[in-house]
Scaffold this motif. Sequence first.
Motif, mmCIF file in Angstrom:
data_model
loop_
_atom_site.group_PDB
_atom_site.id
_atom_site.type_symbol
_atom_site.label_atom_id
_atom_site.label_comp_id
_atom_site.label_asym_id
_atom_site.label_seq_id
_atom_site.Cartn_x
_atom_site.Cartn_y
_atom_site.Cartn_z
ATOM 1 N N LYS A 262 4.466 71.420 -11.736
ATOM 2 C CA LYS A 262 3.046 71.566 -11.415
ATOM 3 C C LYS A 262 2.827 71.793 -9.924
ATOM 4 N N LYS B 51 -9.033 60.667 -13.979
ATOM 5 C CA LYS B 51 -8.400 61.977 -14.107
ATOM 6 C C LYS B 51 -6.888 61.888 -13.929
ATOM 7 N N THR B 52 -6.466 61.090 -12.954
ATOM 8 C CA THR B 52 -5.031 60.929 -12.714
ATOM 9 C C THR B 52 -4.344 60.323 -13.928
ATOM 10 N N ASP C 229 -4.239 62.779 -16.846
ATOM 11 C CA ASP C 229 -3.231 63.813 -16.600
ATOM 12 C C ASP C 229 -1.827 63.290 -16.888
ATOM 13 N N SER D 177 0.455 64.719 -19.960
ATOM 14 C CA SER D 177 1.727 65.348 -19.590
ATOM 15 C C SER D 177 2.888 64.743 -20.365
ATOM 16 N N TYR E 291 -0.110 70.893 -23.365
ATOM 17 C CA TYR E 291 -0.924 69.928 -22.620
ATOM 18 C C TYR E 291 -2.366 69.981 -23.109
ATOM 19 N N GLU F 166 -4.624 66.982 -24.782
ATOM 20 C CA GLU F 166 -5.858 66.569 -24.111
ATOM 21 C C GLU F 166 -7.044 66.611 -25.076
ATOM 22 N N ALA G 136 -6.020 69.450 -13.259
ATOM 23 C CA ALA G 136 -4.955 68.472 -13.045
ATOM 24 C C ALA G 136 -4.474 68.495 -11.610
#
Length: 215
Positions: free
Chosen positions: A51, A139-140, A143, A147, A157, A161, A187
């Motif tokens: 990423k 959000k972290t 993610d 992942s 992904y 999600e 992300a």
Amino acid sequence: MAKTGKIQKLCIFNTGEFVVLPAHGVGKFVDYVELETSAGLQYFYKIHFEKNKSDVLIPESNLTNSGLRKIASKEIADKVFDVIVKAPRNQRGIWNKRMQEYDAKIYSGVLMNLAEVVRDGFICSIDPNKSYTERSKYKTALDRVCSELSVVFNESYEDVEKRLLSVLKSKHAKLPENDSFDLEFDAGDASEDSRSLDEDFAIEEEKSNVKKVAF
């Protein structure tokens, strides 16, 4: 430097194997190398993060402190959905303490802890009054969970999600009919939000796009 039989024997991961580094998330183990340092010859685990297009070198001597681990089993991954359907924790209380608890769970690298942050922080995605910091931690965590589950279940992904958000919305959210709050996020932004926190867990030296991490 070419690998020797001794180096291969010492390594606990297979080349190309997905792994989790708590301070960075899901990456791929690409090499086990020996390098000459100021402290003498040392062995390092080289982890690639697609990423961010970056590599991290973890000294073998600090492997335990780094928290580097294998991807969760399917049995454990399935329990993520058991966690997110439970009632979220009460959001009342001291804000700073709650954020510290989120940080501790995120950087523990434990999948169930991350799932709890996703569940408890989901309200941030539908409540415009929540702070930027709360949103970034949610959000972290989301993610990191998406992942890892995408690897475990061999799904994209995006599909993972959608599954997670569908469960969260059905269990915890009363969204307006026009669904005006955006549940999606970049992300990459999550990585930016968490970058400053990495300093609490690692001292990084940038050299030829390879980060040598000392824990």
